[in-house]
Design a protein around this motif. Structure first.
Motif: not given
Length: 581
Positions: A40-43, A247-254
């Motif tokens: 997720i972070l790579e780009p 998992d929730l971090l990856a989806k942009g949640h708090d």
């Protein structure tokens, strides 16, 4: 279950020798999380590194990163899976640096003691091969959906638990069961949930790996892509917590909305209420070690505390979570809320009149919170074949459902799986879920084999104590000082009298008349000298689900049974003759 999960688990073969099978998960799970976040972070890695060189303050950096990437988390290390293998001698140190330089909200690796595992892998000569294997797996959300990622995590955890031979009451909820629960949870609110820009909250006090939260969000967004569902959860298992949060971090949640700890002893969201709540609490797991704290909270909180209605036996804490959720839904004056919880059969009927479980059921029913209870098919879970039930609570029932409870027998709504997964050999297909959802929507007794609509009073009863006189040697009753016959404790009996006996609709208020009518009709004709000890009368509530859907099957005719027996005897005699020859 998951091709991806199977592939990732196959990497564990490289651990054989230095690691025992029950230790594989300690390596595989954190590496899977790390690789997911890495992809997720790579780009935007160069952008984040540039921002990190400008802003020393972590809070300011987080804001700037969020503006630039849209993500609430970041990593400022110069290392990633893309270049870790370039420095063979410094691999362990560089990987540790990578893990250390995540933003503060990414605390998940601490719960695996991951740095210790890095050193152990290095010492065993396995670290390079494991990093190399995970580098070859592309886990970016564009290639691996959140749903597939969730399946993979649960597959890995199930394999890990099988290797560890765990037999606890923690049952990972299969996705098909969660989808039915979500369908029912949102059923009464679906129209409102289509409003533009709607914001709602969902809470799971036993979040596990986050499967329920994720599928609920998926359901809502499918109806309304503009909706926002704030996800909140608490989990006491370190590994499950780490997976859920990542998992929730990856989806942009708090990330601060996911808390670590025991919900029963330390509610991380004390004072908060939510629009929707859901849970699959542990079954048959005792709470003796928490009993002192929970009892203290009940005593100090008074009549409005979450455990005020009663406490179940310390051998099973399911109903504690049921009470907890009933107190976490938004108040009716603020719009109300709904609960969906999966439990086994015992909370329906365990405990006699005025026991903790009975008092909990009484409180829920008198508050008119129980909306529906749905029986699920057996063999639905991966590590148990027991029957389970979905309870739906609602504190703002629509007018035609007020004062009523719908029981739905969905035990026959299942499809056989092509391949069993542990104890799970049945699943709820989309058609099966639609069938149950339609029964709920119809809200009728028209199909009594599958749906019953009952009043709250239908579940109440009184336990009465019936006494008979103690006789002396002459056969006459022995009297006390007031001239009343003394009771014979050996002949003492109890009877359960339904609130609705004789067609009564008065509920608890009809106690004296209903009990007397029952006694005069059902007891007195058989034992004329009996009487009721009114001081011992107790009020109880139970939900006899199985009894409501019981279907009488008459026994086979004796002639038919005899004919079958004669056939079997004839076969046995023929076999004996063959042996003799």
């Amino acid at each position: 279950m998951s091709t991806l999960g199977s592939f990732i688990w196959s990497i564990a073969d490289q651990l054989r020798g230095p690691y025992r099978p029950n230790q594989y998960g300690n390596v595989i799970l954190p590496f899977t999380i790390l690789r997911r976040l890495d992809c997720i972070l790579e780009p935007d890695r160069d952008t984040v590194r540039e921002l990190a060189s400008k802003y020393d303050n972590p809070n300011r950096l987080k804001v700037e990163v969020s503006k630039a990437t849209g993500r609430p988390f970041y990593n400022t290390s110069n290392y990633s899976f893309a270049n870790l293998l370039a420095d063979a001698d410094g691999l362990a140190d560089n990987l540790t640096d990578y893990v250390d330089r995540f933003s503060a909200d990414v605390d998940v690796f601490e719960y695996f003691d991951f740095k210790k595992e890095i050193l152990a892998l290095e010492k065993a000569g396995l670290l390079r091969e494991i990093v190399k294997a995970f580098r070859a797996v592309d886990l970016h959300p564009d290639n691996v959906s959140n749903s597939d990622m969730g399946d993979a995590f649960e597959y890995i955890i199930r394999k890990f638990n099988e290797a560890a031979n765990e037999t606890s009451g923690d049952h990972y909820t299969p996705r098909d069961a969660i989808r039915l629960l979500v369908d029912l949870l949102f059923a009464e609110k679906d129209a409102a949930l289509t409003e533009a820009g709607i914001v709602r909250t969902l809470y799971d006090p036993t979040a596990g790996t986050g499967g329920m939260l994720s599928l609920a969000e998926e359901h809502l967004l499918a109806q309304n892509p503009d909706a926002r569902l704030g996800l909140y959860g608490q989990e006491y298992n370190p590994q499950s917590y780490a997976i859920c949060k990542s998992d929730l971090l990856a989806k942009g949640h708090d990330a601060t909305n996911i808390a670590f700890g025991n919900t029963l002893t330390d509610d991380a969201f004390k004072g908060r209420q939510f629009d929707f709540c859901m849970s699959n609490p542990p079954y048959g797991v005792d709470w003796k070690q928490y009993a002192k704290a929970i009892t203290k909270e009940r005593d100090e909180a008074g009549p409005y505390g979450r455990f005020a209605p009663g406490l179940p036996a310390t051998s099973d804490g399911q109903m504690l979570f049921l009470l907890h959720l009933a107190h976490k839904i938004r108040a009716p004056e603020d719009g109300g809320g709904r609960v969906g919880i999966v439990m086994n059969g015992s909370p329906l009927f365990n405990g006699g009149a005025e026991s903790g479980p009975s008092n909990i059921r009484q409180w829920l029913l008198k508050k008119d919170l129980v909306d529906a209870i749905v029986a699920l098919p057996t063999n639905m879970f991966f590590n148990t074949g027991i029957g389970t039930y979905i309870w739906i609570l609602d504190n703002t029932k629509r007018p035609d459902r007020k004062g009523l409870v719908q029981l739905i027998d969905g035990a026959s709504c299942w499809t056989k799986m092509r391949k069993s997964l542990g104890s799970k050999n049945r699943e709820l297909s989309e058609a099966d879920r639609a069938r149950v959802a339609q029964l709920y929507a119809d809200f009728t007794d028209a199909d009594p084999d599958y749906s019953k609509v009952l009043t709250n009073n239908d579940f109440g009863y009184w336990t009465i104590t019936v006494e008979r006189p103690l006789l002396n040697e002459t056969g006459n009753p022995i009297l006390d000082r007031k001239g009343n016959p003394k009771p014979d404790s050996k002949k003492r009996d109890t009877e359960n009298v339904p609130f609705t006996y004789g067609g009564s609709t008065a509920g608890e208020a009809g106690m004296v008349d209903v009990i007397q009518a029952y006694f005069d009709t059902e007891v007195k004709p058989h034992v004329p000298d009996a009487w009721i000890d009114w001081t011992k009368t107790k009020t109880g509530y139970e939900i006899p689900f199985t009894r409501q859907f019981y279907k009488y099957v008459p026994p086979r005719p004796l002639a038919e049974i005899d004919a079958d027996l004669e056939k079997q005897v004839a076969k046995i005699l023929d076999l004996l003759r063959e042996v003799e020859q």
